[in-house]
Scaffold this motif. Sequence first.
Motif, PDB file in Angstrom:
ATOM      1  N   SER A   6       0.996  -1.475   0.447  1.00 33.77           N
ATOM      2  CA  SER A   6       0.185   0.228   0.397  1.00 33.77           C
ATOM      3  C   SER A   6       0.601   1.052  -0.160  1.00 33.77           C
ATOM      4  CB  SER A   6      -0.815   0.254   1.438  1.00 33.77           C
ATOM      5  OG  SER A   6      -1.340   0.787   1.232  1.00 33.77           O
ATOM      6  N   GLY A   7       0.391   2.387  -1.250  1.00 35.43           N
ATOM      7  CA  GLY A   7       1.235   3.553  -0.955  1.00 35.43           C
ATOM      8  C   GLY A   7       2.088   3.348  -1.785  1.00 35.43           C
ATOM      9  N   GLU A   8       3.051   1.841  -2.114  1.00 33.53           N
ATOM     10  CA  GLU A   8       4.067   2.112  -2.406  1.00 33.53           C
ATOM     11  C   GLU A   8       3.994   1.801  -4.152  1.00 33.53           C
ATOM     12  OE1 GLU A   8       6.028  -1.583  -1.886  1.00 33.53           O
ATOM     13  OE2 GLU A   8       6.610  -1.123   0.301  1.00 33.53           O
ATOM     14  N   MET A   9       4.970   2.740  -4.965  1.00 31.13           N
ATOM     15  CA  MET A   9       4.445   2.451  -6.577  1.00 31.13           C
ATOM     16  C   MET A   9       4.592   0.788  -7.085  1.00 31.13           C
ATOM     17  SD  MET A   9       7.198   4.152  -9.392  1.00 31.13           S
ATOM     18  CE  MET A   9       8.679   2.880  -9.094  1.00 31.13           C
ATOM     19  N   ILE A  10       4.142   0.445  -8.007  1.00 29.54           N
ATOM     20  CA  ILE A  10       3.909  -0.527  -8.519  1.00 29.54           C
ATOM     21  C   ILE A  10       3.594  -0.247 -10.423  1.00 29.54           C
ATOM     22  CG2 ILE A  10       2.690  -1.641  -6.665  1.00 29.54           C
ATOM     23  CD1 ILE A  10       0.178  -1.660  -8.642  1.00 29.54           C
ATOM     24  N   ASP A  11       4.509  -1.376 -10.997  1.00 29.53           N
ATOM     25  CA  ASP A  11       4.719  -0.954 -11.939  1.00 29.53           C
ATOM     26  C   ASP A  11       2.606  -1.679 -12.498  1.00 29.53           C
ATOM     27  OD1 ASP A  11       7.374  -1.864 -12.330  1.00 29.53           O
ATOM     28  OD2 ASP A  11       7.864  -2.918 -11.854  1.00 29.53           O
ATOM     29  N   ASP A  12       2.548  -2.393 -12.169  1.00 31.49           N
ATOM     30  CA  ASP A  12       1.654  -3.577 -13.203  1.00 31.49           C
ATOM     31  C   ASP A  12       0.380  -3.939 -12.057  1.00 31.49           C
ATOM     32  OD1 ASP A  12      -0.737  -4.459 -14.849  1.00 31.49           O
ATOM     33  OD2 ASP A  12       0.766  -5.173 -15.897  1.00 31.49           O
ATOM     34  N   LYS A  13      -1.266  -2.783 -11.674  1.00 27.02           N
ATOM     35  CA  LYS A  13      -1.638  -3.308 -10.984  1.00 27.02           C
ATOM     36  C   LYS A  13      -2.196  -4.196 -11.059  1.00 27.02           C
ATOM     37  CE  LYS A  13      -6.940  -1.979  -9.915  1.00 27.02           C
ATOM     38  NZ  LYS A  13      -8.521  -1.693 -10.640  1.00 27.02           N
ATOM     39  N   GLN A  14      -2.171  -5.226 -12.623  1.00 34.01           N
ATOM     40  CA  GLN A  14      -2.648  -7.075 -12.832  1.00 34.01           C
ATOM     41  C   GLN A  14      -1.814  -7.442 -11.638  1.00 34.01           C
ATOM     42  OE1 GLN A  14      -4.769  -7.286 -14.763  1.00 34.01           O
ATOM     43  NE2 GLN A  14      -5.019  -9.802 -13.499  1.00 34.01           N
ATOM     44  N   LEU A  15      -0.303  -7.505 -11.137  1.00 36.65           N
ATOM     45  CA  LEU A  15       0.121  -7.749  -9.903  1.00 36.65           C
ATOM     46  C   LEU A  15      -0.788  -8.325  -9.056  1.00 36.65           C
ATOM     47  CD1 LEU A  15       3.511  -6.207 -10.581  1.00 36.65           C
ATOM     48  CD2 LEU A  15       2.588  -8.639 -11.473  1.00 36.65           C
ATOM     49  N   LEU A  16      -1.384  -7.387  -8.559  1.00 37.74           N
ATOM     50  CA  LEU A  16      -2.256  -7.548  -7.522  1.00 37.74           C
ATOM     51  C   LEU A  16      -3.456  -7.913  -7.821  1.00 37.74           C
ATOM     52  CD1 LEU A  16      -1.902  -3.144  -6.111  1.00 37.74           C
ATOM     53  CD2 LEU A  16      -0.470  -5.294  -5.200  1.00 37.74           C
ATOM     54  N   GLU A  17      -3.740  -7.675  -9.189  1.00 36.08           N
ATOM     55  CA  GLU A  17      -4.866  -8.713  -9.246  1.00 36.08           C
ATOM     56  C   GLU A  17      -4.476 -10.355  -9.447  1.00 36.08           C
ATOM     57  OE1 GLU A  17      -8.034  -7.575  -8.680  1.00 36.08           O
ATOM     58  OE2 GLU A  17      -8.282  -5.734  -9.197  1.00 36.08           O
ATOM     59  N   ASP A  18      -3.654 -10.566  -9.790  1.00 33.80           N
ATOM     60  CA  ASP A  18      -3.515 -11.636  -9.949  1.00 33.80           C
ATOM     61  C   ASP A  18      -2.992 -12.448  -8.271  1.00 33.80           C
ATOM     62  OD1 ASP A  18      -3.298 -11.235 -12.845  1.00 33.80           O
ATOM     63  OD2 ASP A  18      -1.124 -11.680 -12.498  1.00 33.80           O
ATOM     64  N   LYS A  19      -2.496 -11.582  -7.139  1.00 33.92           N
ATOM     65  CA  LYS A  19      -2.554 -12.268  -6.029  1.00 33.92           C
ATOM     66  C   LYS A  19      -3.527 -12.068  -5.300  1.00 33.92           C
ATOM     67  CE  LYS A  19       0.059 -10.348  -2.222  1.00 33.92           C
ATOM     68  NZ  LYS A  19       0.559 -10.063  -1.284  1.00 33.92           N
ATOM     69  N   ARG A  20      -4.351 -11.007  -5.736  1.00 30.82           N
ATOM     70  CA  ARG A  20      -6.168 -11.249  -5.120  1.00 30.82           C
ATOM     71  C   ARG A  20      -7.306 -12.609  -5.545  1.00 30.82           C
ATOM     72  NH1 ARG A  20     -10.784 -10.857  -7.127  1.00 30.82           N
ATOM     73  NH2 ARG A  20     -10.315  -9.719  -8.979  1.00 30.82           N
ATOM     74  N   GLN A  21      -6.639 -13.079  -7.122  1.00 27.81           N
ATOM     75  CA  GLN A  21      -7.456 -13.998  -7.493  1.00 27.81           C
ATOM     76  C   GLN A  21      -6.640 -15.262  -6.842  1.00 27.81           C
ATOM     77  OE1 GLN A  21      -7.102 -13.592 -11.190  1.00 27.81           O
ATOM     78  NE2 GLN A  21      -8.529 -11.951 -12.257  1.00 27.81           N
ATOM     79  N   ASP A  22      -4.899 -15.133  -6.664  1.00 24.04           N
ATOM     80  CA  ASP A  22      -4.582 -16.381  -6.093  1.00 24.04           C
ATOM     81  C   ASP A  22      -5.416 -16.593  -4.909  1.00 24.04           C
ATOM     82  OD1 ASP A  22      -3.363 -16.719  -8.386  1.00 24.04           O
ATOM     83  OD2 ASP A  22      -1.498 -16.239  -7.512  1.00 24.04           O
ATOM     84  N   LEU A  23      -5.368 -15.669  -3.591  1.00 17.43           N
ATOM     85  CA  LEU A  23      -5.209 -15.533  -2.269  1.00 17.43           C
ATOM     86  C   LEU A  23      -6.768 -16.382  -2.037  1.00 17.43           C
ATOM     87  CD1 LEU A  23      -3.666 -12.546  -0.808  1.00 17.43           C
ATOM     88  CD2 LEU A  23      -3.881 -14.556  -0.549  1.00 17.43           C
TER      89      LEU A  23
END
Length: 194
Positions: free
Chosen positions: A122-139
């Motif tokens: 949270s609050g950090e720079m990310i290259d692609d939002k999809q990385l977070l969406e992939d993590k959400r789907q994995d969880l």
Amino acid sequence: MQLNPIELLNTWIEEEQSMGAQYAQHAVLSSHGLDGASHGRIVAIREITNDWVLFFTQKRTRKVLEIKNNNQVALTFWFERHAREVMVEGEANLLSEEQNAYYWDAYPKLAQIRFCSYAPTSGEMIDDKQLLEDKRQDLEQFYKDNVLPCSPDYCGIAIKPKRFVFYSYRLDELSDVWEYLIDNNIIIQRRLSP
């Protein structure tokens, strides 16, 4: 005007919700930056009791650092449908790990998964939002039939109110303003000029 400001705040939230306001229980949290400058952001209020106004966030956020440095904060609620404002000033304190776990267990599973997908960054720079969406789907897949343990990043902040100001904007006459000061469970109520 009633004497208990917590009851009045809850009443105003309920009245705003009854008019269709979806986010009536959201407020602007103002804190002092490490450089002394003020900083505001919207937070979702989870619980309002006689002891505290409670919200949750991620442990590594700017607001947590600011509150650890100076725990004097303010909340501002804006109820547009009724043209009302409530300001709450008080001391913010972080909940214990046990308290965080208690509230985590009452949090809906989809909200837990969503939180765990973004909280560590949270609050950090990310290259692609999809990385977070992939993590959400994995969880979602991994914890489909399992209990999700309390995230180490889950952080409750309880604000103990010391002062409330209730402001009703009026066009037909002058606005109504009431202040409530709380000290050692004694409430002093007084009318203020708008």
